[in-house]
Enzyme design. Structure first.
Site, mmCIF file in Angstrom:
data_model
loop_
_atom_site.group_PDB
_atom_site.id
_atom_site.type_symbol
_atom_site.label_atom_id
_atom_site.label_comp_id
_atom_site.label_asym_id
_atom_site.label_seq_id
_atom_site.Cartn_x
_atom_site.Cartn_y
_atom_site.Cartn_z
ATOM 1 N N CYS A 259 0.810 -1.226 0.000
ATOM 2 C CA CYS A 259 0.000 0.000 0.000
ATOM 3 C C CYS A 259 0.843 1.276 0.000
ATOM 4 O O CYS A 259 0.354 2.343 -0.355
ATOM 5 C CB CYS A 259 -0.946 -0.002 1.206
ATOM 6 S SG CYS A 259 -2.044 -1.436 1.257
ATOM 7 N N ASN B 207 -9.994 -0.257 0.094
ATOM 8 C CA ASN B 207 -8.538 -0.202 0.102
ATOM 9 C C ASN B 207 -8.021 -0.720 -1.233
ATOM 10 O O ASN B 207 -8.140 -1.905 -1.538
ATOM 11 C CB ASN B 207 -8.002 -1.048 1.260
ATOM 12 C CG ASN B 207 -6.482 -1.020 1.362
ATOM 13 O OD1 ASN B 207 -5.786 -0.505 0.502
ATOM 14 N ND2 ASN B 207 -5.965 -1.598 2.433
ATOM 15 N N HIS C 44 -3.550 7.077 3.551
ATOM 16 C CA HIS C 44 -3.893 5.834 2.874
ATOM 17 C C HIS C 44 -5.315 5.438 3.225
ATOM 18 O O HIS C 44 -5.713 5.449 4.385
ATOM 19 C CB HIS C 44 -2.916 4.736 3.297
ATOM 20 C CG HIS C 44 -3.300 3.362 2.854
ATOM 21 N ND1 HIS C 44 -3.745 3.085 1.577
ATOM 22 C CD2 HIS C 44 -3.315 2.172 3.523
ATOM 23 C CE1 HIS C 44 -4.002 1.790 1.478
ATOM 24 N NE2 HIS C 44 -3.760 1.215 2.648
#
Length: 328
Positions: A113, A285, A255
């Protein structure tokens, strides 16, 4: 006069197909209230026939258009992903071919990520070496290809998509100036978030059955604690390094993993909630695509305005984390 790296163009792309929380109720033992209360996610975009480089291509076209550039002007292509089309050739090479360019540098970068922020740091270094460089940085993921749809603790979290940025050198005060970037990692905690299958430590042979090791496995409680702690600390570190405080920041763009994490990081940093950008409810996500999708979305929607100081904070498997300061 010092040379800085600039984001000249942004773009993002997500698949048309949407899985709502209600749709997931038909797949796994869960419900909308459970997902929303724990994650803030209401829906996610999921590929049908598209591959990772397909998503990257669409996002890249938009970034190039906003930058007013042709693909032939690029000198480097960097794709951050852990769900590329295939191990060889790299997704960056497939993207180059799709863009109709060749004879320039191309590479994939794996930092889960945190991949986009890591790729931005690599691009900054390349631009510092050669101020004529024009670099396409893309975060692209088909995370749902690595999701175990029988594991309700993970399958509800993820979506697919891509975001891209065109980075160039400059010396003035144009919009998109990257003031600083910091990246960190700690392999001691890496096994708390894994996709093991296919690696040399978990190799397979023809005819083997696909096992859970091929999909995302996560120790949620440990990841939550480390994500909040690391994103908060590196955000404070980069601000201090630039002689700034959280009061100088106009937009915090973290994030997009989980609304609880986003809110906890904002609270620990002491920034007003209305300054924190979140679109995790719409996209879930998307791993390395999360930051560039959010950045392009926030800019396109007007959440990020000319003159805003934007603080990026990210966290991912490895474990990895990072932060960037961008002056728009």
């Amino acid at each position: 006069m010092s040379t800085f790296s600039y984001i000249k163009g942004l773009g993002f792309h997500v698949p048309e197909r949407i899985y709502t929380n209600t749709d997931l109720e038909k797949i796994v033992d869960t419900n909308d209230e459970w997902i929303t209360s724990r994650t803030g996610i209401k829906q996610r975009h999921v590929v049908e026939d598209e591959t990772c480089h397909d998503l990257a291509y669409e996002a890249s076209l938009k970034a190039l258009q906003e930058a007013g550039m042709e693909a032939e002007e690029l000198t480097h292509v960097i794709v951050a992903t852990f769900t590329g089309d295939m191990p060889i050739p790299s997704t960056s090479c497939l993207l180059m071919e799709r863009l109709g360019i060749k004879n320039i540098a191309a590479m994939d970068l794996s930092a889960a990520c945190s991949g986009f922020v890591y790729a931005v740091e690599v691009a900054r270094a390349l631009i510092n070496l050669d101020p004529t460089a024009k670099i396409l940085v893309c975060g692209a993921e088909v995370v749902t290809s690595r999701v175990n749809w029988e594991d309700r603790s993970t399958c509800v979290l993820f979506g697919d998509g891509a975001g891209a940025a065109v980075m160039v050198a400059g010396t003035g005060d144009e919009s998109g100036k990257i003031l600083d970037t910091l990246v960190r990692a700690d392999g001691n905690h890496g096994m708390n978030l894994t996709v093991k299958g296919g690696g040399s430590a978990y190799s397979y042979k023809a005819g083997d059955t696909v096992g859970v090791e091929n999909f995302v496995e996560m120790q949620g409680r440990e990841i939550y604690k480390h994500a909040v702690r690391s994103m908060t600390s590196i955000s404070n570190e980069i601000l201090k390094r630039q002689g700034l405080s959280i009061d100088d920041v106009d937009v915090l763009l973290p994030h997009q993993a989980n609304m609880r994490i986003i809110e906890a990081v904002g609270k620990k940093l002491g920034i007003l909630r209305e300054k924190v950008f979140a679109n995790v409810d719409k996209y879930g996500n998307t791993s390395a695509a999360s930051i560039p999708i959010a950045l392009a979305d926030a800019r396109e929607s007007g959440f990020i305005k000319d003159g805003d100081l934007v603080l990026l904070a990210t966290f991912g498997g490895g474990l990895t984390w990072g932060s960037s300061l961008i002056q728009f």
